[in-house]
Design an enzyme around this catalytic site. Structure first.
Site, PDB file in Angstrom:
ATOM      1  CE  LYS A 221      -2.314  -3.326   2.555  1.00  0.00           C
ATOM      2  NZ  LYS A 221      -2.445  -4.286   1.513  1.00  0.00           N
ATOM      3  CG  ASP A 226       3.287  17.477  -5.502  1.00  0.00           C
ATOM      4  OD1 ASP A 226       2.889  16.759  -6.792  1.00  0.00           O
ATOM      5  OD2 ASP A 226       2.666  18.057  -5.264  1.00  0.00           O
ATOM      6  CG  HIS A 395      -6.841  -5.062   7.586  1.00  0.00           C
ATOM      7  ND1 HIS A 395      -5.973  -4.253   6.708  1.00  0.00           N
ATOM      8  CD2 HIS A 395      -6.487  -6.339   6.953  1.00  0.00           C
ATOM      9  CE1 HIS A 395      -5.726  -4.872   5.349  1.00  0.00           C
ATOM     10  NE2 HIS A 395      -5.971  -6.095   5.815  1.00  0.00           N
ATOM     11  CE  LYS A 397      -1.922  -5.583   7.007  1.00  0.00           C
ATOM     12  NZ  LYS A 397      -2.977  -6.650   7.298  1.00  0.00           N
ATOM     13  CG  ASP A 402      11.526  -1.389  25.116  1.00  0.00           C
ATOM     14  OD1 ASP A 402      10.648  -2.247  25.587  1.00  0.00           O
ATOM     15  OD2 ASP A 402      12.786  -1.756  24.935  1.00  0.00           O
TER      16      ASP A 402
END
Length: 477
Positions: A221, A226, A395, A397, A402
């Site tokens: 994705k 620009d 969905h 991810k 830490d």
């Protein structure tokens, strides 16, 4: 009949020897394939022919590597340099950044900024506004592009941009966006001057089945405007309602609006995919802005694909997870890991790190759900906390360590992302951004139910057996 039986027996022996001879198979993968070959007469041979080998053809792989080498040589400033790592990243977190640079060529960059989008509505509004403000080019690559509200709004914004002279290139995966490629909207974009393309096309299905694999896909994705603004995260070009599978809606994603040199790395990643399908496009037509943003943070792109060496993603994730000192939080919709990753997660929890995993409660794949749950007992025994998200299909991810390091992108913790898909992610070192992503993760946890060890111990025997049978096939899923 005897002739057919003889041919099948010969093929069975040849393929079995091939499975046993392959150096890139784990022992569990070899065993899984041998089981399939011998318990599914005739069918097993066909299944291996279609799905057993991970390749796109030698000529494809050679050309793709040549393209990547040319891009790296033509604009080496995009790659950054090895010297930045030690100056920008704390020593205890350098290993994963160094590994990623070694396998992708993209080194750590300085001067990046990112805004965490509040939700799908804000992502859409900001994205379309950036498209409408574009003056030079817009490049997009999506695994899934639906003809819904988000899909139409994106297409119409590209059409408007193309009509005012902005160079627009739109690429989609041949399988994930097959309906869009054959739609009126796709043709309207093309007619308006948007350059459209299909990654890993399946128009010649017989050729794909004979010489490649239909399930080797471009899952990336990428959005670049620009050369200065990018969007990174888990969202496809689709509404949260996700019309192909409304039963599991809403799809809950996470997206960042990014500026800085890391956008140039995603631009080069897009260029490599575009040039694979359009090799005559001049290298000069891809613009890279590596200007650092004021008060920006360190980040780099981690990308993977089936032409890279096997095990790249799990090795990178293993290096990253092993760096956690206090907390590790991961959200993923699809958890079908190799066993080394399960072991690392358990080892991380055993050494005192607070490890939290967040999965969807209702997964759109019953196979993935069963495989994921086959690992619950072992993870919970190690002290890992597991939450199942209730309101929809989570969905997003995400991975945070830490309160210092964060990773977002397209990679799932499953063998498809590890071995079969082209993926793209951004790994970042910034306390403020990581705190924002962690706040989102805690929001997921609030909307989840915690899975306790006592609950797993009470699962019925048939349910446990089913989960374990399915997970046994994990190496070939």
């Amino acid at each position: 009949m005897n002739i057919l039986l003889g041919i099948h027996f010969i093929l069975l022996i040849i393929i079995s020897l091939r499975v046993l001879a392959r150096h890139d198979f784990t022992s569990s993968a070899r065993l899984a394939w041998l089981v399939i070959l011998f318990i599914l007469p005739y069918v097993g041979v066909v299944v291996y022919w279609m799905f057993g080998e991970i390749h796109l053809g030698r000529d494809f792989e050679r050309k793709n590597r040549e393209i990547i080498n040319k891009l790296h040589a033509h604009n080496p400033e995009v790659l950054s340099s090895q010297s930045v790592l030690k100056a920008a990243i704390k020593p205890e977190y350098q290993a994963a950044f160094a590994y990623a640079a070694n396998v992708t060529g993209f080194h750590t960059t300085l001067g990046n900024r990112a805004e965490l989008m509040a939700d799908a509505a804000e992502t859409r509004a900001r994205l379309i506004a950036d498209f409408d403000a574009a003056t030079d080019h817009i490049h997009v690559l999506y695994y899934i592009w639906l003809n819904d509200g988000m899909g139409k709004a994106t297409a119409q914004a590209l059409i408007r941009a193309a009509k005012r002279g902005v160079t627009c290139r739109a690429m989609v995966d041949g399988l994930g966006s097959r309906k869009m490629v054959n739609s009126k909207l796709w043709q309207e974009m093309k007619n308006a001057g948007v350059q459209v393309s299909v990654a890993l096309p399946i128009s010649n299905l017989i050729k794909v089945l004979l010489f490649s694999r239909i399930d080797l896909r471009n899952h990336r994705k990428i959005t670049v405007i620009d050369g200065k603004i990018g969007y990174s995260g888990s969202r496809n070009c689709a509404d949260p309602e996700f019309s192909p599978k409304p039963k599991y809606a809403p799809w809950v994603d996470i997206m960042l609006r990014v500026q800085g040199p890391v956008v140039a790395q995603n631009q080069m990643l897009f260029a490599s995919d575009w040039l694979t399908e359009h090799p005559n496009t001049p290298l000069e037509s891809f613009y890279y802005d590596t200007t650092p943003q004021p008060d920006g943070f360190a980040a780099q792109v981690f990308a993977d694909g089936p032409i890279q060496k096997r095990g790249t993603s799990p090795q990178f994730l293993g290096a990253l997870i092993s760096q956690a000192q206090r907390t590790l939080i991961i959200s993923t919709p699809y958890f079908v890991p190799d066993y080394s990753l399960v072991s690392i997660l358990c080892a991380t929890a055993y050494r005192g790190v607070e490890v939290t995993l967040i999965f969807p409660k209702n997964n759109d794949s019953f196979v993935v759900a069963a495989t994921s749950r086959s690992y619950y007992w072992e993870l919970l025994e190690a002290g890992v906390k597991i939450y199942e998200y209730k309101p929809g299909l989570l969905h997003a991810k995400t991975l945070t360590i830490d309160g210092e390091i964060s990773l977002i992108g397209s990679t799932n913790l499953d063998l498809r992302s590890f071995d079969l898909n082209y993926e793209n992610n951004v790994i970042m070192s910034d306390k403020a951004l990581t705190a924002n992503i962690m706040a989102r993760q805690y929001q997921y946890i609030t909307d989840s139910v915690e899975v306790k060890r006592e609950q797993v111990e009470q699962w019925s025997l048939p349910y446990r057996i089913w989960n374990n049978i399915v997970s046994t096939m994990g190496p070939v899923l």
